[in-house]
Design an enzyme around this catalytic site. Sequence first.
Site, PDB file in Angstrom:
ATOM      1  N   ASN A  12     -10.120  -0.559   0.512  1.00 38.98           N
ATOM      2  CA  ASN A  12      -8.704  -0.435   0.551  1.00 38.98           C
ATOM      3  C   ASN A  12      -8.124  -0.883  -0.623  1.00 38.98           C
ATOM      4  O   ASN A  12      -8.284  -2.119  -1.142  1.00 38.98           O
ATOM      5  CB  ASN A  12      -7.972  -1.455   1.688  1.00 38.98           C
ATOM      6  CG  ASN A  12      -6.288  -1.227   1.612  1.00 38.98           C
ATOM      7  OD1 ASN A  12      -5.736  -0.734   0.935  1.00 38.98           O
ATOM      8  ND2 ASN A  12      -5.902  -1.690   2.800  1.00 38.98           N
ATOM      9  N   HIS A  60      -3.168   6.964   3.104  1.00 38.44           N
ATOM     10  CA  HIS A  60      -3.746   5.422   2.613  1.00 38.44           C
ATOM     11  C   HIS A  60      -4.890   5.376   3.253  1.00 38.44           C
ATOM     12  O   HIS A  60      -5.294   5.484   4.185  1.00 38.44           O
ATOM     13  CB  HIS A  60      -2.659   4.504   2.875  1.00 38.44           C
ATOM     14  CG  HIS A  60      -2.968   3.115   2.300  1.00 38.44           C
ATOM     15  ND1 HIS A  60      -3.707   2.729   1.201  1.00 38.44           N
ATOM     16  CD2 HIS A  60      -3.192   2.110   3.109  1.00 38.44           C
ATOM     17  CE1 HIS A  60      -3.997   1.571   1.359  1.00 38.44           C
ATOM     18  NE2 HIS A  60      -3.820   1.252   2.492  1.00 38.44           N
ATOM     19  N   CYS A  88       0.867  -1.355  -0.020  1.00 36.66           N
ATOM     20  CA  CYS A  88       0.095   0.028  -0.014  1.00 36.66           C
ATOM     21  C   CYS A  88       0.716   1.136   0.081  1.00 36.66           C
ATOM     22  O   CYS A  88       0.232   2.551  -0.329  1.00 36.66           O
ATOM     23  CB  CYS A  88      -0.760   0.010   1.290  1.00 36.66           C
ATOM     24  SG  CYS A  88      -1.974  -1.369   1.198  1.00 36.66           S
TER      25      CYS A  88
HETATM   26  N1  COA Z   1     -18.168  -9.078  10.228  1.00 38.35           N
HETATM   27  C1  COA Z   1     -18.548  -8.948  11.298  1.00 38.35           C
HETATM   28  N2  COA Z   1     -17.746  -9.415  12.266  1.00 38.35           N
HETATM   29  C2  COA Z   1     -16.318  -9.412  12.102  1.00 38.35           C
HETATM   30  C3  COA Z   1     -15.981  -9.235  10.804  1.00 38.35           C
HETATM   31  C4  COA Z   1     -16.733  -8.745   9.834  1.00 38.35           C
HETATM   32  N3  COA Z   1     -16.385  -8.464   8.512  1.00 38.35           N
HETATM   33  N4  COA Z   1     -14.548  -9.169  10.728  1.00 38.35           N
HETATM   34  C5  COA Z   1     -14.308  -9.342  12.000  1.00 38.35           C
HETATM   35  N5  COA Z   1     -15.357  -9.641  12.785  1.00 38.35           N
HETATM   36  C6  COA Z   1     -15.509 -10.233  14.179  1.00 38.35           C
HETATM   37  C7  COA Z   1     -14.266 -10.816  14.736  1.00 38.35           C
HETATM   38  O1  COA Z   1     -14.388 -12.108  14.466  1.00 38.35           O
HETATM   39  C8  COA Z   1     -14.265 -10.582  16.357  1.00 38.35           C
HETATM   40  O2  COA Z   1     -15.272 -11.484  16.642  1.00 38.35           O
HETATM   41  P1  COA Z   1     -15.126 -12.185  18.180  1.00 38.35           P
HETATM   42  O3  COA Z   1     -15.129 -10.972  19.107  1.00 38.35           O
HETATM   43  O4  COA Z   1     -16.370 -12.961  18.391  1.00 38.35           O
HETATM   44  O5  COA Z   1     -13.946 -12.775  18.196  1.00 38.35           O
HETATM   45  C9  COA Z   1     -14.956  -9.239  16.183  1.00 38.35           C
HETATM   46  O6  COA Z   1     -15.341  -8.649  15.001  1.00 38.35           O
HETATM   47  C10 COA Z   1     -13.734  -8.154  16.449  1.00 38.35           C
HETATM   48  O7  COA Z   1     -12.721  -8.252  15.755  1.00 38.35           O
HETATM   49  P2  COA Z   1     -11.415  -7.387  15.590  1.00 38.35           P
HETATM   50  O8  COA Z   1     -10.483  -8.000  14.750  1.00 38.35           O
HETATM   51  O9  COA Z   1     -11.010  -7.112  16.803  1.00 38.35           O
HETATM   52  O10 COA Z   1     -12.226  -6.161  14.907  1.00 38.35           O
HETATM   53  P3  COA Z   1     -11.377  -4.634  14.742  1.00 38.35           P
HETATM   54  O11 COA Z   1     -12.485  -3.733  15.381  1.00 38.35           O
HETATM   55  O12 COA Z   1     -10.124  -4.822  15.084  1.00 38.35           O
HETATM   56  O13 COA Z   1     -11.722  -4.834  13.086  1.00 38.35           O
HETATM   57  C11 COA Z   1     -10.454  -4.659  10.976  1.00 38.35           C
HETATM   58  C12 COA Z   1     -10.948  -5.454  12.398  1.00 38.35           C
HETATM   59  C13 COA Z   1      -9.770  -5.960  10.200  1.00 38.35           C
HETATM   60  C14 COA Z   1     -11.458  -4.019  10.419  1.00 38.35           C
HETATM   61  C15 COA Z   1      -9.093  -3.805  11.716  1.00 38.35           C
HETATM   62  O14 COA Z   1      -8.334  -4.347  12.549  1.00 38.35           O
HETATM   63  C16 COA Z   1      -8.267  -3.156  10.668  1.00 38.35           C
HETATM   64  O15 COA Z   1      -9.039  -2.313   9.865  1.00 38.35           O
HETATM   65  N6  COA Z   1      -7.260  -3.585  10.534  1.00 38.35           N
HETATM   66  C17 COA Z   1      -5.955  -2.868   9.861  1.00 38.35           C
HETATM   67  C18 COA Z   1      -6.257  -3.431   8.513  1.00 38.35           C
HETATM   68  C19 COA Z   1      -5.823  -2.969   7.474  1.00 38.35           C
HETATM   69  O16 COA Z   1      -5.808  -1.759   7.062  1.00 38.35           O
HETATM   70  N7  COA Z   1      -4.847  -3.531   6.681  1.00 38.35           N
HETATM   71  C20 COA Z   1      -4.202  -2.928   5.385  1.00 38.35           C
HETATM   72  C21 COA Z   1      -3.184  -2.307   5.715  1.00 38.35           C
HETATM   73  S1  COA Z   1      -2.473  -1.549   4.489  1.00 38.35           S
END
Ligand code: COA
Length: 332
Positions: free
Chosen positions: A287, A257, A117
Amino acid sequence: MNFQNNSVGILGIGSALPEKVLTNFDLEKMVDTSDEWITKRTGISERRILDENTPGSHLGTKAAKRALEDAGIAAEEIDLIIVATETPDYLTPSMSCIIQSNLGASKAAAFDLNSACTGFVYGLTVANQFIKTGFYKYILVIGCEALSKVTDWKDRNTCVLFADGAGAAVVGPVEEGYGILNTYIGADGNLGKNITAPCCFITDEDKAKRESENKRVLWMDGGEVFKFAVRIMEHATVKVLEDTKITLDDLKIIFPHQANIRIIDGAAKRLGVSQEKVFTNVHKYGNISSASIPVGLDEADKAGSLKKGDNIVLVGFGGGLTWGAAVIKWSK
Ligand code: COA
């Protein structure tokens, strides 16, 4: 060749996105998720996805043609094409060679660059060096991604986030004092395991992490990347501004980004800048990796939001893990 010039900047910009829109409601039918969860946790409402039979280079070519037209420069004048991509159509020929052929940019050398990215900022940094030394005059820097092709459409942790798109800039000599004032790029390969998409080699550990039959899909530890992203966006912005000896108050707008609205808001809060100073379009496109920043720049430019002399910062982070920032005094 010698066109030595101390000021190098963006002469033209363009972008291209697939027509097909995939909404959160569409995703509700594919995985156990909801529009409410995706909107609240990521800020994304919809994203653009290529048809299975259309290659990513199709978007890169379109974006490049638009950037050339915007710059008023012919494809034959381009000295080098740098395509930033983590989703090339082929390992060889490179995406840059495919696009070179599509454009008829017969004079241009061409190579791909993969810093995920952060790719557009890396590409801009390389182009800036080549032009500043006088080695080349006009360089196309293209961020071009087809992440839908490495997405596990059954993995709700990733499939709600990533999408397809391309953005391109013609980089060349600009009026003295304008253009790219500074760039800063960095990497920490020790953190690379947090986002992986295997290619020619794959470990048992990589296989175990992936539930799909295709073991080469993208996998990510979202939580770890989230913490890194907020921290590094603040760091890269502060560092590039300090090195350039300008302050946040001197900036018109920051182009981060677009990965997750909570990352952008978190970094803006740490920097102490208001949301109006931070460009966002993640709600529409999700993204799109290296394409994210140039697509945003193109949108802002076409909307008339950028005026000659405005100081802007581009700041990216991503797989590798990598990061980078650029300060530009807008010259168009
Ligand atoms: N829909 C519903 N629930 C979801 C889900 C979805 N699409 N994705 C994850 N969950 C659930 C998880 O399983 C978890 O459930 P649990 O509590 O029963 O285990 C819960 O939601 C919370 O998960 P968590 O990973 O803590 O959520 P979060 O608030 O951290 O959001 C991301 C997850 C991936 C959106 C976030 O961590 C993120 O944006 N990370 C960076 C990603 C990124 O930008 N990557 C590229 C970089 S260039």
